[in-house]
Design a protein around this motif. Structure first.
Motif, mmCIF file in Angstrom:
data_model
loop_
_atom_site.group_PDB
_atom_site.id
_atom_site.type_symbol
_atom_site.label_atom_id
_atom_site.label_comp_id
_atom_site.label_asym_id
_atom_site.label_seq_id
_atom_site.Cartn_x
_atom_site.Cartn_y
_atom_site.Cartn_z
ATOM 1 N N ASP A 167 0.869 -1.181 0.000
ATOM 2 C CA ASP A 167 0.000 0.000 0.000
ATOM 3 C C ASP A 167 0.901 1.225 0.000
ATOM 4 O O ASP A 167 1.496 1.577 1.018
ATOM 5 N N SER A 168 1.028 1.892 -1.157
ATOM 6 C CA SER A 168 1.983 2.997 -1.287
ATOM 7 C C SER A 168 1.588 4.191 -0.423
ATOM 8 O O SER A 168 2.464 4.895 0.099
ATOM 9 N N LEU A 169 0.289 4.451 -0.261
ATOM 10 C CA LEU A 169 -0.133 5.588 0.554
ATOM 11 C C LEU A 169 0.185 5.330 2.023
ATOM 12 O O LEU A 169 0.736 6.206 2.714
ATOM 13 N N ASN A 170 -0.137 4.149 2.514
ATOM 14 C CA ASN A 170 0.190 3.784 3.890
ATOM 15 C C ASN A 170 1.687 3.908 4.130
ATOM 16 O O ASN A 170 2.134 4.487 5.143
ATOM 17 N N PHE A 171 2.471 3.413 3.201
ATOM 18 C CA PHE A 171 3.923 3.452 3.330
ATOM 19 C C PHE A 171 4.435 4.890 3.356
ATOM 20 O O PHE A 171 5.258 5.256 4.207
ATOM 21 N N MET A 172 3.925 5.734 2.453
ATOM 22 C CA MET A 172 4.421 7.099 2.363
ATOM 23 C C MET A 172 4.048 7.914 3.588
ATOM 24 O O MET A 172 4.838 8.747 4.065
ATOM 25 N N VAL A 173 2.855 7.689 4.124
ATOM 26 C CA VAL A 173 2.447 8.428 5.321
ATOM 27 C C VAL A 173 3.353 8.075 6.496
ATOM 28 O O VAL A 173 3.811 8.969 7.228
ATOM 29 N N TRP A 174 3.629 6.782 6.692
ATOM 30 C CA TRP A 174 4.494 6.390 7.800
ATOM 31 C C TRP A 174 5.939 6.838 7.572
ATOM 32 O O TRP A 174 6.631 7.234 8.508
ATOM 33 N N VAL A 175 6.397 6.788 6.315
ATOM 34 C CA VAL A 175 7.733 7.302 5.995
ATOM 35 C C VAL A 175 7.816 8.784 6.323
ATOM 36 O O VAL A 175 8.850 9.266 6.814
ATOM 37 N N SER A 176 6.733 9.526 6.094
ATOM 38 C CA SER A 176 6.728 10.966 6.360
ATOM 39 C C SER A 176 6.879 11.288 7.837
ATOM 40 O O SER A 176 7.326 12.387 8.196
ATOM 41 N N PHE A 223 1.069 10.874 -4.042
ATOM 42 C CA PHE A 223 1.526 9.497 -3.897
ATOM 43 C C PHE A 223 0.354 8.530 -3.834
ATOM 44 O O PHE A 223 0.445 7.405 -4.333
ATOM 45 N N GLY A 224 -0.745 8.952 -3.209
ATOM 46 C CA GLY A 224 -1.914 8.086 -3.158
ATOM 47 C C GLY A 224 -2.477 7.809 -4.543
ATOM 48 O O GLY A 224 -2.780 6.661 -4.883
ATOM 49 N N ALA A 225 -2.599 8.867 -5.360
ATOM 50 C CA ALA A 225 -3.128 8.700 -6.711
ATOM 51 C C ALA A 225 -2.177 7.887 -7.580
ATOM 52 O O ALA A 225 -2.601 7.032 -8.373
ATOM 53 N N TRP A 226 -0.875 8.136 -7.424
ATOM 54 C CA TRP A 226 0.120 7.401 -8.218
ATOM 55 C C TRP A 226 0.091 5.920 -7.860
ATOM 56 O O TRP A 226 0.123 5.054 -8.743
ATOM 57 N N GLY A 227 0.018 5.620 -6.573
ATOM 58 C CA GLY A 227 -0.072 4.233 -6.147
ATOM 59 C C GLY A 227 -1.349 3.573 -6.639
ATOM 60 O O GLY A 227 -1.356 2.388 -7.014
ATOM 61 N N TRP A 228 -2.462 4.328 -6.627
ATOM 62 C CA TRP A 228 -3.738 3.816 -7.140
ATOM 63 C C TRP A 228 -3.618 3.447 -8.613
ATOM 64 O O TRP A 228 -4.103 2.395 -9.043
ATOM 65 N N LEU A 229 -2.951 4.293 -9.401
ATOM 66 C CA LEU A 229 -2.747 4.001 -10.819
ATOM 67 C C LEU A 229 -1.865 2.771 -11.013
ATOM 68 O O LEU A 229 -2.128 1.936 -11.884
ATOM 69 N N LEU A 230 -0.812 2.643 -10.193
ATOM 70 C CA LEU A 230 0.096 1.510 -10.327
ATOM 71 C C LEU A 230 -0.582 0.190 -9.963
ATOM 72 O O LEU A 230 -0.178 -0.870 -10.464
ATOM 73 N N ARG A 231 -1.582 0.252 -9.109
ATOM 74 C CA ARG A 231 -2.291 -0.979 -8.755
ATOM 75 C C ARG A 231 -3.258 -1.407 -9.867
ATOM 76 O O ARG A 231 -3.687 -2.564 -9.901
#
Length: 311
Positions: A167-176, A223-231
């Motif tokens: 989950d790219s959004l979950n990952f990016m939020v925690w990385v932030s 990042f959320g939208a980009w991850g959504w597109l990649l999925r």
């Protein structure tokens, strides 16, 4: 790709490109390291309370948070604060694709094909041309800092591949959430508490809007939208849209900041974007079995990386 998905990919690239102009405006309000810390603070809080628990090991979250949030964005913001133009920064950062490939070769054993090696050489030629252009008009030290930021972005991309977040959004939020305290500490040491307090004391609507844009629009939404597109689509179909980031970045800087685009810079842009396209989109050689099982698709330029590029 559906027309709506196509428009979303172009929109994300545009938001990431315009982000460099927004950063330039933000640096008029905040010291660079404090600005970067506030960006990640607002991106992480309150989002961490809504995205659920981390879905990868903490070592990957901390590693990417330090490489991307502290090193990459710290160097980028300092470089831009010391005179690196916003449009040129959006372009030069794309060399991260070359550093990602080189680091992946050393760490993951991913040998580049001849076509990818050619792309790296072409992209490096674009960076050299950009350095010549900047050397006649601006500080080469600031240019070097942005190159260093691209190297750190490459490191974070390889770490992200090893983490393989589902989950790219979950990952990016925690990385932030990781860079906030290190960046605040570095800001106090480098920029001083009085300068930080002065910036916060005179915070106005423009300064607050800049923070919200770089945190929520380019980080959380982008990042959320980009991850959504990649999925929903192959990475090879989505990744080329990240090459639009420097196009939007240089255009926005010229339009809103009145940055000139010299013939040398156009030449550098042609070589760099073309080289990055070859490096990023050329077929990869087969990797070893253990690498294939742990590696995910690389983050496109502008994502965390970025990255887009994201800045």
């Amino acid at each position: 790709m559906r027309p709506a998905h196509l428009c979303l990919a172009v929109l994300v690239a545009a938001l990431w490109g315009v982000n460099f102009t927004v950063i330039e405006i933000g640096l008029e309000h905040f010291p660079p390291l404090l600005f970067s810390a506030l960006r990640f603070l607002v991106a992480a809080v309150p989002a961490v309370f809504f995205v659920g628990r981390p879905k990868v090991a903490w070592k990957w979250i901390v590693g990417v948070g330090l490489a991307l949030g502290v090193a990459k964005f710290g160097l980028l913001f300092i470089g831009m604060d010391e005179g690196m133009p916003a449009g040129l920064s959006s372009l030069v950062l794309q060399i991260q694709a070359v550093f990602t490939a080189l680091i992946a070769f050393v760490v993951l054993g991913e040998r580049p094909t001849r076509l990818r090696a050619l792309g790296m050489a072409v992209a490096l030629g674009g960076v050299a041309l950009a350095a010549v252009d900047e050397g006649t008009a601006g500080p080469l030290g600031a240019f070097a800092l942005v190159i260093g930021a691209a190297v750190c972005w490459g490191v974070s991309n390889v770490l992200t591949r090893r983490a393989a977040p589902p989950d790219s959004l979950n990952f990016m939020v925690w990385v932030s959430a990781v860079p906030v305290l290190p960046l605040l500490g570095l800001s106090l040491l480098r920029e001083g508490p009085s300068r930080d307090l002065d910036a916060l004391r005179v915070l106005d609507w423009q300064g607050a809007g800049v923070i919200l844009y770089v945190a929520w629009i380019t980080t959380v939404f982008g990042f959320g939208a980009w991850g959504w597109l990649l999925r929903r689509h192959p990475a090879s179909m989505v990744a080329p849209f990240s090459l639009l980031v420097p196009v939007f970045g240089m255009s926005a800087a010229a339009l809103f900041l009145h940055e000139s685009v010299t013939p040398l810079r156009w030449g550098a842009a042609t070589l760099l974007v073309g080289g990055v396209a070859l490096t990023s989109l050329a077929p990869a050689r087969a990797r070893s079995a253990d690498t294939r099982t742990t590696a995910a698709q690389p983050e496109p330029a502008g994502t965390a990386g970025e990255t887009a590029g994201q800045a």
